[in-house]
Design a protein around this motif. Structure first.
Motif, PDB file in Angstrom:
ATOM      1  N   ILE A  17       0.835  -1.204   0.000  1.00 27.53           N
ATOM      2  CA  ILE A  17       0.000   0.000   0.000  1.00 27.53           C
ATOM      3  C   ILE A  17       0.869   1.253   0.000  1.00 27.53           C
ATOM      4  N   GLY A  18       1.952   1.245   0.755  1.00 29.53           N
ATOM      5  CA  GLY A  18       2.844   2.397   0.813  1.00 29.53           C
ATOM      6  C   GLY A  18       3.430   2.739  -0.541  1.00 29.53           C
ATOM      7  N   HIS A  19       3.822   1.723  -1.288  1.00 28.77           N
ATOM      8  CA  HIS A  19       4.373   1.929  -2.631  1.00 28.77           C
ATOM      9  C   HIS A  19       3.319   2.535  -3.552  1.00 28.77           C
ATOM     10  N   GLU A  20       2.094   2.020  -3.475  1.00 26.02           N
ATOM     11  CA  GLU A  20       1.025   2.544  -4.316  1.00 26.02           C
ATOM     12  C   GLU A  20       0.671   3.986  -3.930  1.00 26.02           C
ATOM     13  N   LEU A  21       0.703   4.291  -2.650  1.00 18.30           N
ATOM     14  CA  LEU A  21       0.479   5.670  -2.214  1.00 18.30           C
ATOM     15  C   LEU A  21       1.585   6.585  -2.733  1.00 18.30           C
ATOM     16  N   ALA A  22       2.830   6.116  -2.650  1.00 14.94           N
ATOM     17  CA  ALA A  22       3.958   6.908  -3.133  1.00 14.94           C
ATOM     18  C   ALA A  22       3.792   7.235  -4.614  1.00 14.94           C
ATOM     19  N   LYS A  23       3.304   6.278  -5.384  1.00 15.33           N
ATOM     20  CA  LYS A  23       3.102   6.513  -6.816  1.00 15.33           C
ATOM     21  C   LYS A  23       2.030   7.577  -7.060  1.00 15.33           C
ATOM     22  N   LEU A  24       0.991   7.586  -6.242  1.00 17.51           N
ATOM     23  CA  LEU A  24      -0.052   8.598  -6.393  1.00 17.51           C
ATOM     24  C   LEU A  24       0.482   9.997  -6.079  1.00 17.51           C
ATOM     25  N   PHE A  25       1.278  10.103  -5.017  1.00 20.86           N
ATOM     26  CA  PHE A  25       1.896  11.394  -4.693  1.00 20.86           C
ATOM     27  C   PHE A  25       2.844  11.822  -5.810  1.00 20.86           C
ATOM     28  N   ALA A  26       3.608  10.880  -6.352  1.00 18.83           N
ATOM     29  CA  ALA A  26       4.559  11.201  -7.423  1.00 18.83           C
ATOM     30  C   ALA A  26       3.831  11.729  -8.650  1.00 18.83           C
ATOM     31  N   LYS A  27       2.739  11.073  -9.025  1.00 18.72           N
ATOM     32  CA  LYS A  27       1.983  11.502 -10.205  1.00 18.72           C
ATOM     33  C   LYS A  27       1.398  12.897 -10.026  1.00 18.72           C
ATOM     34  N   ASP A  28       1.158  13.292  -8.778  1.00 18.21           N
ATOM     35  CA  ASP A  28       0.641  14.637  -8.521  1.00 18.21           C
ATOM     36  C   ASP A  28       1.755  15.636  -8.228  1.00 18.21           C
ATOM     37  N   GLY A  29       3.014  15.211  -8.429  1.00 20.20           N
ATOM     38  CA  GLY A  29       4.133  16.146  -8.409  1.00 20.20           C
ATOM     39  C   GLY A  29       4.653  16.579  -7.060  1.00 20.20           C
ATOM     40  N   TYR A  30       4.444  15.784  -6.022  1.00 23.73           N
ATOM     41  CA  TYR A  30       4.941  16.126  -4.691  1.00 23.73           C
ATOM     42  C   TYR A  30       6.435  15.832  -4.550  1.00 23.73           C
ATOM     43  N   GLN A  31       7.054  16.488  -3.576  1.00 21.01           N
ATOM     44  CA  GLN A  31       8.379  16.103  -3.087  1.00 21.01           C
ATOM     45  C   GLN A  31       8.176  14.936  -2.122  1.00 21.01           C
ATOM     46  N   LEU A  32       8.968  13.898  -2.251  1.00 25.23           N
ATOM     47  CA  LEU A  32       8.778  12.699  -1.430  1.00 25.23           C
ATOM     48  C   LEU A  32      10.047  12.321  -0.673  1.00 25.23           C
ATOM     49  N   GLY A  53       6.862  11.512 -12.073  1.00 23.08           N
ATOM     50  CA  GLY A  53       6.586  12.935 -11.971  1.00 23.08           C
ATOM     51  C   GLY A  53       6.857  13.576 -10.626  1.00 23.08           C
ATOM     52  N   ALA A  54       7.422  12.830  -9.678  1.00 19.53           N
ATOM     53  CA  ALA A  54       7.725  13.421  -8.377  1.00 19.53           C
ATOM     54  C   ALA A  54       8.679  14.597  -8.546  1.00 19.53           C
TER      55      ALA A  54
END
Length: 265
Positions: A17-32, A53-54
């Motif tokens: 789940i964490g990996h999938e969440l990270a991908k959603l944040f990346a696609k929306d252009g966040y700093q991670l 897109g992160a």
């Protein structure tokens, strides 16, 4: 949507789940900033997130199952955290009397201590500046006793109770929200790490896609919702568990957790 200046700290970001969440944040252009134990996994996932897109990805290798791990992480993350995602968690399969105590203490440190330490540190900063979001990945397991996963279920019960209390305490703070994500059994490596591959819930393929669970949690987090139960049947099961005796709920959970090849009486 310009999120390039927004910083997300996410534990357990290399799998499930964490990996999938990270991908959603990346696609929306966040700093991670993603946290896990294995450096090679972190490097691989960091490259993936940048390609999605992160705005930037900082990998941190840290073992949150150790007493000092969460405190070291707080010291290492020096830039403000706009969104904290507490995802990292593990379980162990078997009867309580048979499981190694050190293994269970490590699970308690990861599933409870890390959540509490990281939230206390970064939520204080959020409250001070009047903005921020926290996503606690809990579980419907926290609503019922869990024979053959007794400690895991208890840790998730703690998270639900603690998180609800903290939400009440900061209820008057504008701009800061805490969201609890409550998935059911999900198709991740959780069951492999728990040694649980032969359990009924796994063998009968009763597992939700991790991407679907992450999407539910992500959308609830962005809306500032208090809690989201992922999956229709999980909502039904929680409703039923609220009215049935704990002994009955424990018996039902045991049916899902027991070995699939166990002789039925």
């Amino acid at each position: 949507m310009n999120n390039a200046d927004k910083h997300v700290l996410l534990t357990g970001g290399t799998s499930g789940i964490g990996h999938e969440l990270a991908k959603l944040f990346a696609k929306d252009g966040y700093q991670l900033t993603i946290v896990a134990r294995t450096e090679s996994d972190l490097i691989r996932v960091a490259d993936e997130l940048k390609a999605l897109g992160a705005a930037g990805v900082t990998p941190i290798a840290q073992d949150l199952m150790t007493p000092e791990g969460p405190f070291k992480l707080c010291q290492e993350v020096t830039r403000p955290v706009d969104i904290l995602v507490n995802d990292a968690g593990q379980g162990a399969w078997g009867e309580f009397l048979d499981i190694d105590i050190q293994r269970e203490l490590g699970i308690i440190r990861l599933n409870i201590d890390a959540y509490v330490i990281l939230t206390k540190h970064f939520l204080n900063e959020m409250v001070t500046r009047g903005s921020g979001k926290v996503l606690n990945v809990a579980s419907i397991a926290g609503k019922v006793p869990g024979p053959l996963q007794a400690v895991y279920h208890a840790t998730k019960a703690f998270i639900l109770s603690w998180s609800e209390a903290v939400k009440f305490e900061i209820r008057d703070v504008k701009g800061v929200t805490i969201t609890d994500l409550m998935p059911g059994a999900t198709d991740t490596d959780f069951f492999h790490k728990a040694g649980m591959e032969q359990a009924v819930v796994v063998q009968e393929d009763k597992l939700a896609p991790a991407a679907d669970v992450a999407k539910d949690g992500y959308e609830a987090l962005m809306k500032g919702e208090d809690r989201v139960i992922s999956g229709f049947m999980n909502k039904v099961n929680i409703t039923m568990s609220n009215v049935m005796p704990d002994s009955v709920a424990a018996a039902q959970t045991y049916k899902d957790n027991k070995p699939a090849d166990e002789t039925k009486s």
